[in-house]
Design an enzyme around this catalytic site. Sequence first.
Site, PDB file in Angstrom:
ATOM      1  NE  ARG A  83      -3.013   3.058   0.725  1.00 53.27           N
ATOM      2  CZ  ARG A  83      -4.136   3.291   1.576  1.00 53.27           C
ATOM      3  NH1 ARG A  83      -4.682   2.409   2.222  1.00 53.27           N
ATOM      4  NH2 ARG A  83      -4.436   4.588   1.638  1.00 53.27           N
ATOM      5  NE  ARG A  92      -7.481   4.245  -1.791  1.00 55.49           N
ATOM      6  CZ  ARG A  92      -7.582   4.903  -1.086  1.00 55.49           C
ATOM      7  NH1 ARG A  92      -8.116   4.609   0.285  1.00 55.49           N
ATOM      8  NH2 ARG A  92      -7.543   6.283  -1.201  1.00 55.49           N
ATOM      9  CG  ASP A  95      -7.749   2.138   3.046  1.00 56.01           C
ATOM     10  OD1 ASP A  95      -6.965   2.281   3.636  1.00 56.01           O
ATOM     11  OD2 ASP A  95      -8.941   2.822   2.873  1.00 56.01           O
ATOM     12  CG  ASP A  97     -10.170   2.536   7.382  1.00 53.76           C
ATOM     13  OD1 ASP A  97      -8.899   2.837   7.268  1.00 53.76           O
ATOM     14  OD2 ASP A  97     -10.923   3.049   6.467  1.00 53.76           O
TER      15      ASP A  97
END
Length: 251
Positions: A83, A92, A95, A97
Amino acid sequence: MAEVAHAVLALGSNLGDRWALLRAAVRQLDELLGVTACSAVYETDPVGGPEQDDYLNAVVLTAPAPPRELLAAVRAVEERARRTRTVRWGPRTLDVDVIALGALRSDDPEIIIPHPRAHLRAFVCVPWLEVDPEATLPDHGRVADLVARMAGAGELVGLRRTSGRLRGTDAAGTDAAGTDSIGTDAAGTDSIGTDAAGTDSIGTDSAGTDSAGDCPADAAAAGAAMAGGAPGDAARTSTVAGETGEGGASA
């Protein structure tokens, strides 16, 4: 840390072999944290930033861990996917989160919990509801109510549920030809996981369920009512303040 049932992580990719990247991320998160549930994969229109391809999104539940341990794990997984953060709101490879950790709150600028925009993101709330129908988001209430509000506001357009799986033994979903094996119906429109004959174009195991046992094939409460889903923004792995970005990657 107070007793917490699980951590909620949102995954997204729109660069490279999205399916392979997401599957690798789930395997690595399982090794590092222990994945207890994994949603279906949703394709999401990007929002904001430069012109870019659609995202694939999913939500996983893992064993709970202190915020900094979660941060270290998700950063390690992103790094393995190479990344980079050269363009704000740009595409990207991966990701990841941290969305929520029970009722726990973190004001650590490196990892803010709960995620401050999760309640606005259909690509987070819909798959989260799928794996945890009783989920609640601190300060915003039941996730089922959030999804119902999004549906009523027409915010589910742009979110397309696929039949691909991130765990199990079936070869579901591929970007080898530059597209996903989501399937189209006879009219050529997205039938979310069925081929032109109306059968599953991706495949299931002999029981018709995920052989990993924890990735439901159907959305628990919202999937049947969904026509699509809302795009959202893509925050950096650690939900770092001031470094969030637009896109369909994760929260």
